[in-house]
Design a protein around this motif. Structure first.
Motif, mmCIF file in Angstrom:
data_model
loop_
_atom_site.group_PDB
_atom_site.id
_atom_site.type_symbol
_atom_site.label_atom_id
_atom_site.label_comp_id
_atom_site.label_asym_id
_atom_site.label_seq_id
_atom_site.Cartn_x
_atom_site.Cartn_y
_atom_site.Cartn_z
ATOM 1 N N LYS A 12 0.823 -1.216 0.000
ATOM 2 C CA LYS A 12 0.000 0.000 0.000
ATOM 3 C C LYS A 12 0.856 1.265 0.000
ATOM 4 C CE LYS A 12 -4.036 -2.175 2.105
ATOM 5 N NZ LYS A 12 -4.991 -2.209 3.237
ATOM 6 N N GLU A 13 1.811 1.295 -0.930
ATOM 7 C CA GLU A 13 2.689 2.447 -1.153
ATOM 8 C C GLU A 13 3.692 2.694 -0.032
ATOM 9 O OE1 GLU A 13 2.627 3.755 -4.155
ATOM 10 O OE2 GLU A 13 1.012 2.328 -4.540
ATOM 11 N N ALA A 14 3.760 1.790 0.942
ATOM 12 C CA ALA A 14 4.758 1.917 2.015
ATOM 13 C C ALA A 14 5.781 0.794 1.888
ATOM 14 C CB ALA A 14 4.080 1.862 3.379
ATOM 15 N N ASN A 15 6.995 1.063 2.334
ATOM 16 C CA ASN A 15 8.080 0.087 2.240
ATOM 17 C C ASN A 15 8.361 -0.545 3.597
ATOM 18 O OD1 ASN A 15 8.860 0.488 -0.602
ATOM 19 N ND2 ASN A 15 9.429 2.552 0.082
ATOM 20 N N TYR A 16 8.617 -1.849 3.577
ATOM 21 C CA TYR A 16 8.893 -2.597 4.803
ATOM 22 C C TYR A 16 10.074 -3.529 4.586
ATOM 23 C CZ TYR A 16 4.249 -1.023 6.190
ATOM 24 O OH TYR A 16 3.167 -0.254 6.497
ATOM 25 N N LEU A 17 10.760 -3.809 5.678
ATOM 26 C CA LEU A 17 11.883 -4.737 5.677
ATOM 27 C C LEU A 17 11.542 -5.864 6.650
ATOM 28 C CD1 LEU A 17 14.755 -4.978 4.403
ATOM 29 C CD2 LEU A 17 15.633 -3.901 6.498
ATOM 30 N N TYR A 18 11.474 -7.074 6.121
ATOM 31 C CA TYR A 18 11.063 -8.230 6.920
ATOM 32 C C TYR A 18 12.240 -9.176 7.088
ATOM 33 C CZ TYR A 18 8.471 -12.444 8.298
ATOM 34 O OH TYR A 18 8.016 -13.557 8.955
ATOM 35 N N ASN A 19 12.554 -9.493 8.347
ATOM 36 C CA ASN A 19 13.669 -10.399 8.629
ATOM 37 C C ASN A 19 13.157 -11.837 8.647
ATOM 38 O OD1 ASN A 19 15.813 -11.919 9.919
ATOM 39 N ND2 ASN A 19 16.677 -9.944 10.529
ATOM 40 N N LEU A 20 13.586 -12.626 7.671
ATOM 41 C CA LEU A 20 13.123 -14.005 7.532
ATOM 42 C C LEU A 20 13.680 -14.925 8.605
ATOM 43 C CD1 LEU A 20 13.717 -14.125 3.689
ATOM 44 C CD2 LEU A 20 11.478 -14.047 4.782
#
Length: 420
Positions: A12-20
């Motif tokens: 939704k136009e926002a950036n996220y960083l997900y730690n797997l």
């Protein structure tokens, strides 16, 4: 160095960083997104103390980037307590294994052998979980109560944690049977719904119950009233995929969507002409998830990453799947198919069996193929089903879809942003 176990997502136009690897999730504003992109491509980029601290804290900056294989000292015992079932779902993989005769041929011998096994392993494990399975396990509720209470005593004497759950159609979980299971302290129930009332009743029927669906809904309400956790497992295929919103609306009416004891999940029906392909299923369920958020459901969680494998075939511990004749299986879907059982508790070479359990793949704890051990997605997908591992060609695309779906629904329902 920047870990390889990460996924950048635009939701939704926002950036996220997900730690797997750790399960941590960070929101990135435009400045942070630019910084992270530079760090990923050039580890010599200088960072201010705050940025460096946050990236280290959430496991994105690491000194070593190796998998973490920890010994799994929890044993999971899945017990097929009866072949009998009070419905005849056309998609059920156990339909040909049904037995309308006595549920037990050697009941007390089975009790003895199972409790003997649990007593032995209780000295070697940290915790135990029993999953009651069938057939329909609530048909044999007295056996469930007896064995659960006996195992509780064993675990209490050996100071071991003990969890109990049941996979059931929910039809017999009325006030009488709930009072029976109260002593067992079974904490979780998984109950399947096949769609809204009319469709569910067309799939499941009972000779003694006029409205299967309505009875199950009332029983779920009774369970949560007594503070039992219930996972409502909604089956999805080509026939009912357009009916799921109607079902969810009915769960709102019955005050189950907003109940803290209720979790909703969707399952793909397999093995029928109406099976939906895996990637399409994830896309369909993303729409269901968004609708759940729209109607106020908030019980979404991010999964806990692990390198320990997918199921008992991977685990280096004392987990077993067993039926009420003592037959042992490698997979829950094989239960009561005696052609798939290679061992029986009654005829077991206990010494060799225990030695094999203790020595099995002890270097890594998991029986993974090469492409899995090198893959950054391993702690998220856990290698997927061991029996299908070599057949999965589209697994990367599928896992990416699963990550996007899980993170986006979590954000939509309850996520509080950590901004770097």
């Amino acid at each position: 160095m920047f870990t390889k176990y990460f996924e950048k997502l635009k939701i939704k136009e926002a950036n996220y960083l997900y730690n797997l690897k750790t399960g941590h999730l960070l929101f990135l504003d435009s400045d942070s997104d630019e910084k992270v992109s530079k760090i990923i491509n050039d580890e010599n980029i200088k960072l201010c103390f705050k940025d460096k601290f946050i990236l280290k804290r959430y496991g994105f900056l690491v000194s070593k980037d190796t998998p973490i294989y920890s010994k799994n000292n929890k044993a999971v015992i899945t017990i097929g307590v009866t072949k009998k079932c009070n419905c005849n779902c056309e998609y059920c993989f156990e339909r040909e294994r049904r037995d309308e005769t006595s549920a037990y041929n050697t009941k007390y011998n089975f009790h003895y052998l199972l409790l003997k096994y649990i007593l032995f392993i209780s000295r070697k494990i940290d915790s135990l979980e029993i999953i009651w399975y069938g057939g329909e396990p609530s048909i044999s509720i007295d056996e469930v109560v007896f064995i659960s209470n006996e195992v509780s005593e064993i675990c209490k004497k050996n100071n071991k944690c003990f969890e109990k759950s049941m996979i059931t159609n929910g039809l017999l979980l009325n006030s009488v049977n709930i009072s029976k299971i109260k002593t067992t302290k079974i904490s979780r129930f998984q109950i399947t719904l096949d769609g809204p009332e009319k469709y569910h009743n067309s799939i499941k029927s009972s000779a003694t119950i006029l409205n299967f669906y309505r009875t199950v809904i009332e029983n779920i309400k009774l369970l949560v009233k007594h503070n039992y956790k219930v996972t409502i497992n909604i089956n999805v295929d080509k026939n009912n995929k357009g009916m799921i919103k109607e079902l969810l609306d009915d769960l709102v009416i019955n005050e189950l969507i907003h109940n803290k004891f209720v979790n909703i999940r969707f399952s793909r029906i397999v093995g029928t002409p109406y099976e939906i392909e895996k990637i399409e299923f994830e896309e369909i369920c993303l729409n269901y998830d968004n609708y759940l958020i729209e109607i106020g459901y908030k019980n979404f969680e991010l999964r806990s990453p692990s390198f320990e494998g997918y199921c008992q075939l991977d685990y280096n511990n004392f987990s077993i799947t067993v039926d009420n004749q003592g037959n042992l299986y490698t997979c829950i879907e094989e239960v009561f198919d005696e052609t798939k059982s290679k061992e029986n508790l009654e005829h077991l070479d206990w010494g060799k069996f225990i030695e094999d359990k203790m020595n099995y793949n002890s270097s890594s704890n998991v029986n993974l193929i090469g492409k899995c051990t090198a893959c950054k997605y391993l702690p998220f997908c856990r290698g997927m089903c061991p029996l299908m591992r070599n057949q999965e060609n589209e697994c990367i695309e599928l896992v990416q879809k699963q990550i996007y779906r899980e993170v986006s629904r979590y954000i939509g329902a309850r996520y509080e942003k950590d901004i770097i």
